[in-house]
Structures are given as C-alpha cells and as structure tokens.
Design an enzyme around this catalytic site. Structure first.
Site, PDB file in Angstrom:
ATOM      1  CB  SER A 131      -3.646  -7.998  10.198  1.00  0.00           C
ATOM      2  OG  SER A 131      -4.052  -7.165   9.146  1.00  0.00           O
TER       3      SER A 131
ATOM      4  CG  ASP B 134      -6.275  -3.661   8.766  1.00  0.00           C
ATOM      5  OD1 ASP B 134      -5.633  -2.594   8.762  1.00  0.00           O
ATOM      6  OD2 ASP B 134      -5.774  -4.747   8.422  1.00  0.00           O
TER       7      ASP B 134
ATOM      8  CG  ASP C  31      -1.955  -4.369  10.591  1.00  0.00           C
ATOM      9  OD1 ASP C  31      -3.020  -4.295   9.950  1.00  0.00           O
ATOM     10  OD2 ASP C  31      -0.931  -4.914  10.137  1.00  0.00           O
TER      11      ASP C  31
ATOM     12  CG  ASP D 126      -1.959  -4.167   6.704  1.00  0.00           C
ATOM     13  OD1 ASP D 126      -3.152  -4.218   7.078  1.00  0.00           O
ATOM     14  OD2 ASP D 126      -1.252  -5.191   6.574  1.00  0.00           O
TER      15      ASP D 126
END
Length: 445
Positions: free
Chosen positions: A102, A241, A243, A245
C-alpha cells in the site's frame, strides 16, 4: 480476534527479505492457499501487484506454490488493489491475491487475499491456510498441475468499470486536473479514466521504476501535487497511494482535502440526489467538523476503530453504504466492495460537474477543527500510563474545558511503546496547549 500467526488485519506484510516476506515463505503460502481454495471448486486465482521491484519475485513464488497445489494463476500485472477485487468477481475466480504494501516504502511488501465476491477472505479461510502452512509441501500429479496466463485486457476492463460509476450525463471537459499516481499501481489507469471522461489531465508520479513508489509523491505526501496544481492553475489535484485504495485531493488554492472532507462531499451529494441510504461511518480519528457538518444535514454518523477493515465491519453492522478514514480510504458499497481511490475521486468530480462548483466551495459547508497529535514514548513493562490517576485527572480537566466542542483521544500504538495523544477543538492554540499538558502527564508517569 483469533491468534493467527501470519495474517494481520490487512493480510501479511513486512520488509522484503525478512520473514515472512521471503521467496520460500511465499511459495509455501501459495501452495497452502491453493490446497485450501481448491476444496471450494474453482481452479483459478487472480494475482495482481503494485509497482515494487519485489513484486516480480513474489508473484513467481506464489504462482509456483499455487501450481504445485493444482491451481492456475491469472496475472493482471501492475493493478490497483480494488481492480483485483473487481476482476476476481467478474472472472468468478476462487480468490484474488494482491502483492502490495500500500502506502509503505518500496522495500516493504505484502500479500492480501480477496474472496470470490471481491471482499476480504473470511477469518476461517485465513486460519485454514495457516494450518496448511504447518504441513510438508507436496505436489499434485503432473497432469493436474496449475498453469499461468495473463489477463491481457485487465487494465481496459477496470478503466471501463471506473468510468461506469460516473454519471453518463456529466462530463469533465471543463476541468483541468493534476493527477498524482504515487509511481504506483494507478499510473496507467487513473490518467486514462479522467481523459476518457473529458478532463484536461496533467499526470505526475506516473513513472514507476520499482523503487520510487510513494517516494515524495502520492496520497501520503501531497506537496508535489499542491505545487503543480498552483503552477498549472489547475482546478484541482487528485493523489492516490501506491496501490490505489486511498485518495486525497487538493483544491485550486492548494489546500489539502482529506478523506473526511471527501466523505462529506459524497454523503451530501447522495442526500441531495435522494440516493443516501442510512448514515456514514468514520473512525476515532475522523475530524469533529465532519460529525457536526453531517449532523446539520441530518445524516447519522458512527465511529469505528482506525482501519478500513473496521470501517467496513461497522458499515455492514449498520447497513450503511458509505464510510471513510481521514487518510483517504473511502468505501462506497453501492459502487464497490472495498476502498477504491479512483471511484471515490470520480464521485467528488461528479458533484463538482453537476453543481458547477469548485472543490473549495464544495468543502465550505464543513469546518475542519484543529487536531493536534503528540506521540509520547514510554517504557514497556512499566505499567499502562493510561491507567495512571494523574493522567486520568489531567485528561478529565481537558475534556471538561472542551465541553461538547472538542475531543480527547488517547490510544496505544499497536507496534511500538508509544501513547498517541490527540486533542481536537475550535481554537488551535488552546488545543495545542491541552495536548502537551496531557503528554507531559504521560511522560511524568
């Protein structure tokens, strides 16, 4: 909460090369997951990743383990976490696996699973995988081994899904948008989504090299985005960010717009359109300004523990469809099954286009309270500072002074001996003084 050995609240995560993020562990994890998931019928697993250099190594290890257990891997290549959840649903795969840490630096990585419906794997399945990990690895007969292939149109499928969450009658043709993809998984998705909806797009953080993910770009560091929005005289900026999400936005004046404000805009627009069902879920860290602004609109508000997993649990418990963390995780269950930065951003853009209002003006109905956070280190093993009478007394004094126009939140870090002291109120100088007064009481214990 079960006493799982490897799975945390957001999958398995750590520094690459240190247990458990090692090739041998991940190979066995793939095998164990394959053994458990094969019992449920389907023989294919979707595997996506972000742009970390270690993703190549880890997806190869996972694929080898899955193949040994008789399951086939479908690779998406670099793809946002919510895209993997979506593709898992549409391909009717037994599960989806995301290789990502992440918002963490490139030297960390992690493994997260989605179930067939694009939601988090049930605890019982994670526990079954851990139990399988304790066994000796084995291999199915050669004729039963799994295969590997690529989903060549994965990006196109997800781009179309994102666009479908934006109303057909609206266009972004009036907007100049700077988009920051954190050199992460949205780099080839978000700019295309926005361009295809008509926006004039300036893209930054879209040159991943394996080691620059989240490095001074993206939702966790919006300084580059703020500077570019001002330099380009853009209408707004959008940051994701690593990833994809999380989403954080920047208005035309360079002001940061966080997850609390984004949820406020989406909830208010849902109310105006007659589409809001129930209330909205935030966390213990959500700004009091959000709670008061929603209250003025007659929208119920509930707080969950910090973590998007707990936000989702509270939403399901209440039967509500919208939840968010101030860090930018925004969950819209009418659109997706998990936090999706692109989809959440599009709903804000829809509100701008429909109402012919700037992002700055859409935020104006919510007054953010100053929030001061002080971290205090304590000696582990010396008792719980939060239970000490002197700390309780000072905290009670501060709470009495703030009344119903402020909050105090004391919580322990889950990873190190730190007490996080958060004080929130209308007057920044007063709030700062109160936070340090409580912090000093904790230090004195």
């Amino acid at each position: 909460m079960s006493n799982r050995k490897y799975f945390g609240t957001d999958g398995i995560r750590g520094r690459v090369g240190d247990a458990p993020i090692t090739p041998d562990f991940v190979l066995k994890l793939g095998w164990a997951a394959g053994k458990v998931l094969a019992r449920h019928g389907s023989r294919k697993i979707i595997i996506g990743k972000d742009t970390r250099i270690s993703g190549y190594m880890l997806e190869s290890a996972l694929e080898a383990g899955l193949a040994a257990a008789g399951l086939s891997a479908l690779f998406t290549g670099p793809m946002p976490t919510p895209a993997v959840a979506y593709l898992t649903r549409t391909f009717r795969a037994e599960a989806g696996i995301v290789i990502s840490a992440s918002h963490n630096p490139f030297y960390d990585n992690g493994i997260k699973f989605f179930s067939i419906d694009g939601t988090k794997l049930p605890d019982a399945v994670e526990e079954a995988i851990e139990a399988e990990m304790e066994k000796e690895i084995s291999c199915v007969d050669s004729a039963e081994l799994g295969k590997a292939s690529r989903i060549v149109d994965a990006a196109g499928r997800y781009i179309e899904f994102c666009k479908a969450t934006f109303p057909n009658e609206l266009s972004l043709s009036e907007l100049k948008i700077v988009v920051d993809c954190a050199n992460g998984a949205t780099y080839h998705i978000a700019p295309n989504v926005l361009r295809e909806l008509g926006a004039n797009v300036i893209a930054i953080g879209c040159e991943p090299n394996g080691v620059n993910i989240n490095a001074e770009v993206g939702a966790t560091d919006v300084r580059a985005l703020q500077a570019r929005v001002l330099a380009e005289k853009a209408d707004l900026g959008i940051a994701f960010d690593g990833d994809g999400d999380r989403v954080i936005m920047v208005d035309h004046e360079g002001n940061k717009v966080d997850g609390d404000q984004i949820m406020y805009i989406i909830a208010r627009e849902g109310l105006r359109q007659g589409q809001l069902r129930g209330g909205a879920v935030g966390t213990l860290m959500s700004n009091m300004g959000l709670e008061l602004a929603l209250k003025q609109l007659g929208i119920p508000f509930a707080r969950a523990k910090v973590g998007d997993r707990y936000v989702l649990e509270k939403m399901q418990e209440k039967g509500w469809r919208i939840g968010a963390e101030n860090s930018g995780h925004v969950i819209l269950l009418d659109k997706t099954t998990t936090g999706d930065g692109i989809v959440a951003g599009l709903q804000v853009l829809a509100a701008m286009a429909r109402n012919h209002m700037s992002l700055h003006d859409l935020c104006s109905g919510m007054k953010m309270f100053p929030q001061i956070l002080v971290n205090v280190r304590y000696t582990a093993g010396s008792g719980d500072p939060l239970e000490h009478e002197s700390v309780k007394a000072v905290t009670a004094e501060v709470e009495a002074a703030l009344g119903n126009r402020g909050r105090v939140l004391l919580r322990k870090s889950g990873t190190e001996p730190l007490i996080r002291v958060m004080v929130e109120g209308e007057d920044e100088a007063q709030v700062t003084e109160f936070a340090h007064r409580i912090a000093d009481a904790v230090k004195a214990v």
